[in-house]
Design a protein around this motif. Structure first.
Motif, short mmCIF file in Angstrom:
data_model
loop_
_atom_site.label_atom_id
_atom_site.label_comp_id
_atom_site.label_asym_id
_atom_site.label_seq_id
_atom_site.Cartn_x
_atom_site.Cartn_y
_atom_site.Cartn_z
N LEU A 194 -0.07 -4.16 -3.09
CA LEU A 194 0.33 -4.61 -4.43
C LEU A 194 -0.84 -4.93 -5.35
CD1 LEU A 194 3.50 -6.84 -3.77
CD2 LEU A 194 3.44 -4.51 -4.70
N SER A 195 -2.05 -4.68 -4.90
CA SER A 195 -3.18 -4.94 -5.79
C SER A 195 -3.30 -3.79 -6.79
CB SER A 195 -4.47 -5.07 -4.98
OG SER A 195 -4.77 -3.85 -4.34
N SER A 196 -4.01 -4.06 -7.87
CA SER A 196 -4.27 -3.01 -8.86
C SER A 196 -5.66 -3.18 -9.44
CB SER A 196 -3.22 -3.05 -9.98
OG SER A 196 -3.38 -4.20 -10.77
N ARG A 197 -6.27 -2.05 -9.71
CA ARG A 197 -7.61 -2.05 -10.30
C ARG A 197 -7.61 -1.42 -11.69
NH1 ARG A 197 -7.57 -1.06 -5.21
NH2 ARG A 197 -7.58 1.20 -5.32
N THR A 198 -6.51 -0.76 -12.03
CA THR A 198 -6.43 -0.09 -13.32
C THR A 198 -5.11 -0.45 -13.99
OG1 THR A 198 -5.30 1.88 -12.48
CG2 THR A 198 -7.73 1.88 -12.39
N GLY A 199 -5.03 -0.13 -15.26
CA GLY A 199 -3.78 -0.33 -15.99
C GLY A 199 -2.65 0.49 -15.41
N GLU A 200 -2.94 1.72 -15.00
CA GLU A 200 -1.91 2.57 -14.40
C GLU A 200 -1.38 1.95 -13.11
OE1 GLU A 200 -0.96 6.99 -12.61
OE2 GLU A 200 -3.05 6.35 -12.73
N GLU A 201 -2.28 1.45 -12.27
CA GLU A 201 -1.85 0.82 -11.01
C GLU A 201 -1.00 -0.42 -11.29
OE1 GLU A 201 -5.49 0.22 -8.87
OE2 GLU A 201 -5.49 2.26 -8.07
N TRP A 203 22.50 1.22 -14.91
CA TRP A 203 21.56 1.54 -13.83
C TRP A 203 20.63 2.67 -14.28
CZ3 TRP A 203 20.34 -0.23 -8.98
CH2 TRP A 203 19.74 0.66 -8.08
N ARG A 204 21.23 3.75 -14.78
CA ARG A 204 20.45 4.91 -15.20
C ARG A 204 19.57 4.56 -16.42
NH1 ARG A 204 21.02 9.16 -12.71
NH2 ARG A 204 20.29 10.50 -14.37
N GLU A 205 20.10 3.77 -17.33
CA GLU A 205 19.33 3.38 -18.51
C GLU A 205 18.09 2.58 -18.10
OE1 GLU A 205 19.91 0.16 -22.05
OE2 GLU A 205 21.64 1.46 -21.63
N ILE A 206 18.27 1.63 -17.21
CA ILE A 206 17.13 0.81 -16.77
C ILE A 206 16.12 1.66 -16.02
CG2 ILE A 206 16.42 -1.12 -15.30
CD1 ILE A 206 19.14 -2.46 -16.08
N PHE A 207 16.60 2.55 -15.15
CA PHE A 207 15.66 3.42 -14.46
C PHE A 207 14.95 4.35 -15.43
CE2 PHE A 207 17.17 1.93 -10.37
CZ PHE A 207 15.98 1.94 -9.66
N GLY A 208 15.62 4.74 -16.51
CA GLY A 208 14.95 5.51 -17.56
C GLY A 208 13.81 4.71 -18.18
N ASP A 209 14.05 3.40 -18.40
CA ASP A 209 13.01 2.51 -18.92
C ASP A 209 11.84 2.41 -17.94
OD1 ASP A 209 14.68 2.01 -21.10
OD2 ASP A 209 15.34 0.05 -20.33
N ILE A 210 12.17 2.28 -16.66
CA ILE A 210 11.13 2.17 -15.63
C ILE A 210 10.29 3.45 -15.60
CG2 ILE A 210 10.69 2.00 -13.14
CD1 ILE A 210 13.24 0.17 -13.02
N GLU A 211 10.97 4.59 -15.60
CA GLU A 211 10.25 5.87 -15.58
C GLU A 211 9.38 6.02 -16.84
OE1 GLU A 211 10.83 9.03 -13.66
OE2 GLU A 211 11.75 7.95 -12.01
N ALA A 212 9.89 5.60 -17.98
CA ALA A 212 9.11 5.70 -19.22
C ALA A 212 7.88 4.80 -19.15
CB ALA A 212 9.97 5.30 -20.42
N MET A 213 8.00 3.66 -18.49
CA MET A 213 6.88 2.73 -18.36
C MET A 213 5.72 3.37 -17.59
SD MET A 213 6.79 -1.15 -16.82
CE MET A 213 7.34 -0.69 -15.20
N ILE A 214 6.05 4.19 -16.61
CA ILE A 214 4.98 4.82 -15.82
C ILE A 214 4.70 6.25 -16.25
CG2 ILE A 214 5.25 3.33 -13.83
CD1 ILE A 214 6.79 5.59 -12.44
N GLY A 215 5.40 6.69 -17.29
CA GLY A 215 5.08 8.00 -17.87
C GLY A 215 5.60 9.18 -17.10
#
Length: 185
Positions: free
Chosen positions: A130-137, A166-178
């Motif tokens: 769960l660590s991250s070193r970049t904005g993408e991570e 459910w699908r709308e929220i997952f669409g938001d999640i997918e959009a967040m990670i591009g």
């Protein structure tokens, strides 16, 4: 009299899954399982020594099926980004009934307390530590946690989340990670 039905571990697991799908792991007993499978209770006991062993076998079966879908989607030697994207896509597209069965089994596992290392390993395979070193991570970490949180709300807490939401929220999640590409409704 007809020939007796052949008893197999898989047949009992199928029957147990159908019982859980209609109610919960708490209602599953050797007696009920034997009745649904059409076999004597002693036959069930010969294959599974305890209810916990039966629940463990159900969880292993569900985990193996999910792991196969995950590995097929993520590909061999996938990066953490590919793994998180695969996990999100699989979680988003799994049917609600299958997810409810998995949630019920996970709740049973949590109550037993002896399988936490399996869950920890599963999580580590998806997101590392769960660590991250970049904005993408960081976005990937948040996307993973958001998908697991939504799963928990809908299937463990029984929070009312419609298929559309459910699908709308997952669409938001997918959009967040591009990454788009959820299966069509």
């Amino acid at each position: 009299m007809g020939r007796p039905k052949e008893l197999s571990r898989d047949r009992l697991l199928e029957a147990a899954q159908s019982i859980i799908a209609q109610s919960s792991p708490a209602t599953l007993s050797f007696g009920i399982l034997a009745a649904v499978a059409g076999v004597p209770k002693s036959s069930v006991q010969a294959i599974f020594r305890s209810k916990q062993e039966l629940l463990d076998a159900l969880l292993d079966r569900a985990s193996d099926a999910e792991r196969s879908r995950f590995e097929a989607r993520a590909g061999p030697d996938a990066s953490i980004a590919a793994k998180v994207r695969a996990h999100i896509a699989i979680t988003a597209s799994e049917d609600a009934q299958a997810q409810s069965r998995i949630a019920a089994l996970l709740a049973g596992m949590a109550g037993a307390g002896d399988r936490s290392e399996v869950a920890t390993q599963w999580c580590s395979e998806r997101v590392g530590d769960l660590s991250s070193r970049t904005g993408e991570e960081a976005r990937l970490r948040l996307a993973f946690l958001a998908s697991e949180g939504l799963f928990f709300l809908r299937h463990v807490l029984q929070f009312p989340v419609s298929d559309t939401l459910w699908r709308e929220i997952f669409g938001d999640i997918e959009a967040m990670i591009g990454e788009a590409g959820l299966p069509p409704q």
